[in-house]
Design a protein around this motif. Structure first.
Motif, PDB file in Angstrom:
ATOM      1  N   ASP A   1      40.855   7.879   6.782  1.00  8.40           N
ATOM      2  CA  ASP A   1      41.693   8.976   7.246  1.00  8.40           C
ATOM      3  C   ASP A   1      41.492   9.092   8.756  1.00  8.40           C
ATOM      4  OD1 ASP A   1      42.876  11.368   7.935  1.00  8.40           O
ATOM      5  OD2 ASP A   1      42.161  12.449   6.176  1.00  8.40           O
ATOM      6  N   ARG A   2      42.556   8.883   9.517  1.00 11.60           N
ATOM      7  CA  ARG A   2      42.448   8.882  10.978  1.00 11.60           C
ATOM      8  C   ARG A   2      43.064  10.129  11.614  1.00 11.60           C
ATOM      9  NH1 ARG A   2      40.570   4.074  12.684  1.00 11.60           N
ATOM     10  NH2 ARG A   2      40.663   2.316  11.235  1.00 11.60           N
ATOM     11  N   THR A   3      43.233  11.173  10.817  1.00  7.07           N
ATOM     12  CA  THR A   3      43.811  12.403  11.349  1.00  7.07           C
ATOM     13  C   THR A   3      42.836  13.182  12.222  1.00  7.07           C
ATOM     14  OG1 THR A   3      43.168  13.643   9.356  1.00  7.07           O
ATOM     15  CG2 THR A   3      45.357  12.627   9.374  1.00  7.07           C
ATOM     16  N   TRP A   4      41.564  12.833  12.155  1.00  9.54           N
ATOM     17  CA  TRP A   4      40.531  13.511  12.949  1.00  9.54           C
ATOM     18  C   TRP A   4      39.764  12.424  13.697  1.00  9.54           C
ATOM     19  CZ3 TRP A   4      37.366  18.001  10.373  1.00  9.54           C
ATOM     20  CH2 TRP A   4      36.644  18.688  11.356  1.00  9.54           C
ATOM     21  N   PRO A   5      40.317  11.912  14.792  1.00  8.71           N
ATOM     22  CA  PRO A   5      39.776  10.706  15.426  1.00  8.71           C
ATOM     23  C   PRO A   5      38.378  10.849  15.995  1.00  8.71           C
ATOM     24  CG  PRO A   5      41.496  11.708  16.781  1.00  8.71           C
ATOM     25  CD  PRO A   5      41.545  12.400  15.461  1.00  8.71           C
ATOM     26  N   ASN A   6      37.972  12.048  16.365  1.00 12.65           N
ATOM     27  CA  ASN A   6      36.625  12.217  16.915  1.00 12.65           C
ATOM     28  C   ASN A   6      35.658  12.836  15.905  1.00 12.65           C
ATOM     29  OD1 ASN A   6      37.785  14.741  16.881  1.00 12.65           O
ATOM     30  ND2 ASN A   6      37.222  15.277  18.977  1.00 12.65           N
ATOM     31  N   TYR A   7      35.925  12.585  14.636  1.00 11.65           N
ATOM     32  CA  TYR A   7      35.089  13.156  13.556  1.00 11.65           C
ATOM     33  C   TYR A   7      33.664  12.628  13.642  1.00 11.65           C
ATOM     34  CZ  TYR A   7      33.700  14.631   8.860  1.00 11.65           C
ATOM     35  OH  TYR A   7      33.070  15.222   7.791  1.00 11.65           O
ATOM     36  N   ASP A   8      32.734  13.547  13.578  1.00 12.76           N
ATOM     37  CA  ASP A   8      31.313  13.207  13.598  1.00 12.76           C
ATOM     38  C   ASP A   8      30.626  14.014  12.513  1.00 12.76           C
ATOM     39  OD1 ASP A   8      28.406  14.074  14.667  1.00 12.76           O
ATOM     40  OD2 ASP A   8      28.868  12.077  15.422  1.00 12.76           O
ATOM     41  N   LYS A   9      29.984  13.339  11.573  1.00 14.06           N
ATOM     42  CA  LYS A   9      29.475  14.013  10.376  1.00 14.06           C
ATOM     43  C   LYS A   9      28.416  15.069  10.683  1.00 14.06           C
ATOM     44  CE  LYS A   9      26.332  10.135   9.445  1.00 14.06           C
ATOM     45  NZ  LYS A   9      26.064   9.016   8.520  1.00 14.06           N
ATOM     46  N   GLU A  10      27.653  14.890  11.749  1.00 14.22           N
ATOM     47  CA  GLU A  10      26.599  15.855  12.052  1.00 14.22           C
ATOM     48  C   GLU A  10      27.140  17.126  12.690  1.00 14.22           C
ATOM     49  OE1 GLU A  10      23.402  14.254  14.251  1.00 14.22           O
ATOM     50  OE2 GLU A  10      22.674  13.011  12.598  1.00 14.22           O
ATOM     51  N   HIS A  11      28.347  17.065  13.212  1.00 11.29           N
ATOM     52  CA  HIS A  11      28.903  18.205  13.922  1.00 11.29           C
ATOM     53  C   HIS A  11      30.145  18.788  13.269  1.00 11.29           C
ATOM     54  CE1 HIS A  11      26.581  18.189  17.789  1.00 11.29           C
ATOM     55  NE2 HIS A  11      26.158  17.088  17.188  1.00 11.29           N
TER      56      HIS A  11
END
Length: 349
Positions: free
Chosen positions: A318-328
């Motif tokens: 899923d590329r709708t959230w390109p800056n996704y970071d699991k810790e944040h």
């Protein structure tokens, strides 16, 4: 509340990410000093230069989040038209505000109309208020992903709140608290924030949606965790909810004390927190919780829809959230190969 995350190509490790997030808010506070010529003189270099240097390495939140609750933005004028004579244009700062309509995924297709700040409208006087009241400005920025997840969780566990007295801490615009009031048949919902400016928005949103709450009593409250709470509030809430309230470590002790002092001494009372890992901030908060005589149960996969979305985002499906970071971005702690829940059920021992 949540913070923005760097792009995948430059995503920092946990400690560095937490440092960047803290730096982001330090920059906002430093911006206030730019208004003082004496402060600029003492600094030896231009504040604008300092801010520019600091922001080069910091990205900004660029997504609504998990998009669990359908919503769309509309002009304030359309909200005023729908409300008729109950409110007028003077009740809103039309240049700063935006009207967001949420369609709740529950029986009856309930909806909520929220007025909030536009994401690019944070001003220096907001930082001045932050300094004056010793409270951050995160509640004025946007509705953070963890708040959306908390609201969605509450809809799917509405029976937990039935006939209960509920308090939301650090509410921001109050989406989760308003969702509880609109969809769970709670007896009373108190939606609180320590920032008086944010509390004004909460009260506006309560007034706008008053007909949605049925018999549930709903009110706003300015509640700062580092201050003594009113005696009539002590040990009176069946359920306390909060999202992403563990970011600022200086408030950990006050937050833990607030939960312990306001939660009812009952076997069925509980506090439900959702918060990303954010470096070591959540782990430190859990230590403070234990010091204050509260126990917690950590649950890894608390909702299949949220969990599946998270897995797709991590895998790049899923590329709708390109800056996704699991810790944040995801309210779950993922550390090394061990998954520990970031969903907290806190109980008094």
């Amino acid at each position: 509340m949540d913070s923005s995350s760097p792009s995948p190509s430059s995503a920092p490790s946990g400690s560095r990410a937490a440092s960047n997030a803290t730096q982001r808010w330090s920059i906002l506070r430093r911006a206030l000093l730019a208004r003082s010529s004496s402060a600029r003189a003492l600094g030896g270099i231009s504040s604008d230069h300092q801010i520019k240097d600091g922001t080069n390495n910091i990205s900004r939140k660029a997504s609504r989040g998990f998009n669990l609750i359908e919503c769309h933005s509309l002009p304030i004028s359309q909200l005023l038209k729908s409300l008729g004579n109950s409110l007028n244009e003077n009740d809103f700062e039309c240049q700063k505000d935006v009207y967001v309509c949420y369609k709740l995924p529950c029986r009856g297709s309930s909806k909520l109309d929220l007025v909030c700040r536009k994401e690019d409208s944070l001003e220096l006087n907001d930082i001045e208020a932050s300094n004056k009241y010793n409270i951050d400005t995160t509640g004025l920025v946007c509705c953070w992903p963890s708040e959306e997840v908390l609201a969605y969780y509450c809809i799917n566990h509405s029976d937990v709140f039935r006939s209960k007295k509920v308090l939301e801490l650090g509410s921001g615009y109050g989406l989760a608290g308003l969702v509880i009031a609109a969809s769970t048949n709670a007896d009373e919902v108190v939606i609180s924030d320590g920032n008086p400016q944010v509390a004004e928005y909460i009260q506006k949103n309560i007034s706008i949606n008053a007909e949605t709450f049925g018999e549930t009593k709903v009110k706003s409250l300015i509640l700062h965790w580092d201050k003594e709470q009113a005696s009539e509030m002590l040990n009176t809430f069946d359920i306390i909810v909060a999202s992403d309230c563990t970011f600022f470590k200086q408030f950990h002790k006050g937050l833990a004390r607030t939960v312990k002092s306001l939660l009812k001494h009952s076997a069925t009372s509980q506090a439900i927190f959702l918060s990303p890992k954010r470096g070591d901030s959540l782990d430190k908060f859990l230590g403070i919780i234990k010091e204050n005589g509260l126990s917690c149960e950590l649950i890894e996969n608390y909702d299949p829809t949220v969990w599946n979305l998270h897995k797709k985002l991590v895998a790049g499906e899923d590329r709708t959230w390109p800056n996704y970071d699991k810790e944040h971005c995801y309210p779950l702690l993922v550390e090394s190969n061990v998954i520990c829940c970031r969903f907290l059920r806190l109980r008094i021992c």
